[in-house]
Design a protein around this motif. Sequence first.
Motif, mmCIF file in Angstrom:
data_model
loop_
_atom_site.group_PDB
_atom_site.id
_atom_site.type_symbol
_atom_site.label_atom_id
_atom_site.label_comp_id
_atom_site.label_asym_id
_atom_site.label_seq_id
_atom_site.Cartn_x
_atom_site.Cartn_y
_atom_site.Cartn_z
ATOM 1 N N PRO A 18 0.782 -1.112 -0.017
ATOM 2 C CA PRO A 18 -0.011 0.034 -0.024
ATOM 3 C C PRO A 18 0.761 1.240 -0.093
ATOM 4 O O PRO A 18 0.376 2.244 -0.565
ATOM 5 N N VAL A 19 2.038 1.087 0.508
ATOM 6 C CA VAL A 19 2.872 2.288 0.761
ATOM 7 C C VAL A 19 3.563 2.746 -0.594
ATOM 8 O O VAL A 19 3.871 3.862 -1.077
ATOM 9 N N ASP A 20 4.090 1.404 -1.320
ATOM 10 C CA ASP A 20 4.756 1.644 -2.376
ATOM 11 C C ASP A 20 4.458 1.103 -3.552
ATOM 12 O O ASP A 20 5.056 0.560 -4.473
ATOM 13 N N ALA A 21 3.117 0.785 -3.732
ATOM 14 C CA ALA A 21 2.538 0.208 -5.038
ATOM 15 C C ALA A 21 2.815 0.692 -6.387
ATOM 16 O O ALA A 21 2.963 2.174 -6.324
ATOM 17 N N TRP A 22 3.190 0.317 -7.243
ATOM 18 C CA TRP A 22 3.434 0.727 -8.517
ATOM 19 C C TRP A 22 2.134 1.208 -9.264
ATOM 20 O O TRP A 22 1.277 0.472 -9.044
ATOM 21 N N PRO A 23 2.370 2.412 -9.942
ATOM 22 C CA PRO A 23 0.966 2.709 -10.614
ATOM 23 C C PRO A 23 0.753 1.799 -11.984
ATOM 24 O O PRO A 23 1.467 0.908 -12.234
ATOM 25 N N GLU A 104 16.353 -5.408 -4.317
ATOM 26 C CA GLU A 104 16.461 -4.804 -3.316
ATOM 27 C C GLU A 104 15.259 -5.415 -2.401
ATOM 28 O O GLU A 104 14.308 -5.604 -2.940
ATOM 29 N N VAL A 105 15.354 -5.222 -1.010
ATOM 30 C CA VAL A 105 14.301 -5.869 -0.043
ATOM 31 C C VAL A 105 14.227 -5.022 1.119
ATOM 32 O O VAL A 105 15.359 -4.587 1.379
ATOM 33 N N ARG A 106 12.852 -4.752 1.482
ATOM 34 C CA ARG A 106 12.797 -4.004 2.763
ATOM 35 C C ARG A 106 13.388 -4.675 3.881
ATOM 36 O O ARG A 106 13.611 -5.757 4.160
ATOM 37 N N ARG A 107 14.176 -3.709 4.512
ATOM 38 C CA ARG A 107 14.855 -4.423 6.040
ATOM 39 C C ARG A 107 14.156 -5.075 6.854
ATOM 40 O O ARG A 107 14.269 -5.933 7.771
ATOM 41 N N ASP A 108 12.730 -4.415 6.794
ATOM 42 C CA ASP A 108 11.485 -5.130 7.742
ATOM 43 C C ASP A 108 10.864 -6.240 7.248
ATOM 44 O O ASP A 108 9.694 -6.511 7.520
ATOM 45 N N ASN A 109 11.519 -6.720 6.161
ATOM 46 C CA ASN A 109 10.933 -7.946 5.498
ATOM 47 C C ASN A 109 11.735 -9.286 5.562
ATOM 48 O O ASN A 109 12.227 -9.777 4.688
ATOM 49 N N PRO A 110 11.806 -9.800 6.864
ATOM 50 C CA PRO A 110 12.741 -11.181 7.075
ATOM 51 C C PRO A 110 12.260 -12.261 6.246
ATOM 52 O O PRO A 110 13.221 -13.031 5.869
ATOM 53 N N HIS A 125 24.851 -4.321 0.050
ATOM 54 C CA HIS A 125 24.748 -2.742 0.576
ATOM 55 C C HIS A 125 23.442 -2.321 1.161
ATOM 56 O O HIS A 125 22.425 -3.246 1.099
ATOM 57 N N VAL A 126 23.225 -1.356 1.630
ATOM 58 C CA VAL A 126 21.962 -0.677 2.282
ATOM 59 C C VAL A 126 21.777 0.815 1.652
ATOM 60 O O VAL A 126 22.640 1.632 1.558
ATOM 61 N N ARG A 127 20.561 0.956 1.105
ATOM 62 C CA ARG A 127 19.914 2.304 0.561
ATOM 63 C C ARG A 127 19.010 2.860 1.975
ATOM 64 O O ARG A 127 18.130 2.352 2.063
ATOM 65 N N PRO A 128 19.688 3.736 2.512
ATOM 66 C CA PRO A 128 18.979 4.095 3.831
ATOM 67 C C PRO A 128 17.636 4.773 3.366
ATOM 68 O O PRO A 128 17.688 5.456 2.424
ATOM 69 N N ARG A 129 16.704 4.757 3.979
ATOM 70 C CA ARG A 129 15.164 5.460 3.786
ATOM 71 C C ARG A 129 14.804 5.521 2.375
ATOM 72 O O ARG A 129 14.357 6.150 1.717
ATOM 73 N N TYR A 130 15.072 4.276 1.835
ATOM 74 C CA TYR A 130 14.662 3.865 0.319
ATOM 75 C C TYR A 130 13.372 4.047 -0.165
ATOM 76 O O TYR A 130 12.849 4.702 -0.988
ATOM 77 N N ARG A 132 9.086 4.706 0.756
ATOM 78 C CA ARG A 132 8.389 6.198 0.882
ATOM 79 C C ARG A 132 8.218 6.142 2.450
ATOM 80 O O ARG A 132 8.130 7.634 2.952
ATOM 81 N N ASP A 133 8.020 5.318 3.253
ATOM 82 C CA ASP A 133 7.662 5.214 4.628
ATOM 83 C C ASP A 133 9.111 5.249 5.142
ATOM 84 O O ASP A 133 9.206 5.188 6.687
ATOM 85 N N GLY A 134 10.200 5.611 4.894
ATOM 86 C CA GLY A 134 11.472 5.521 5.491
ATOM 87 C C GLY A 134 12.197 4.450 5.724
ATOM 88 O O GLY A 134 13.467 4.441 6.282
ATOM 89 N N VAL A 135 11.845 3.040 5.622
ATOM 90 C CA VAL A 135 12.525 2.038 5.551
ATOM 91 C C VAL A 135 13.703 1.801 4.616
ATOM 92 O O VAL A 135 13.610 2.031 3.412
ATOM 93 N N ASP A 136 14.929 1.140 5.124
ATOM 94 C CA ASP A 136 15.916 1.086 4.595
ATOM 95 C C ASP A 136 15.806 -0.209 3.292
ATOM 96 O O ASP A 136 14.894 -1.225 3.716
#
Length: 161
Positions: A18-23, A104-110, A125-130, A132-136
């Motif tokens: 819901p936060v990062d859905a592709w159009p 790329e995978v969300r840091r909060d998606n184990p 590598h890590v992309r900080p705050r990549y 929209r909701d600020g998750v790496d």
Amino acid sequence: MTAADLDTVHTLEQRLFPVDAWPAQMFRDELAETDTRRYLVAEIFTPQGARIVGYAGLMCVLPIADVQTIAVEPAHEGRGIGSALLTALIGEASQRGAEDVLLEVRRDNPRAQELYLRFGFEQIHVRPRYYRDGVDALIMRKQLDRFGTGDAERNPPGGNA
């Protein structure tokens, strides 16, 4: 994935991300790029007919392939669908001659991270705050051998799906 699948895929995308859905147009644009893209759907078959429960996409611009998206409906997780989609994407990267597959995978998606680790991906590598909701975002890579495969691809955990 075909154009006929896009309404269903986009509805699933909005529900799962819901936060990062592709159009919807982004999926249409991706499907049009057949020289460098490959998109798949996973279906289950019911008495009412086939129903899409997952999808995945790959971009390949040699020598690198990039997993653009991979998703499975939560009610169907743990059944090997994500493994089957990832196996197909790695196979596509191999057929196209890629040396590495990135994602790329969300840091909060184990759960997703574990899937990728089982397939031989490593965090590079890590992309900080990549997001929209600020998750790496964790950047992960799977190096393909000279034959375009890797041990985890030949014998993926979870068997066939």
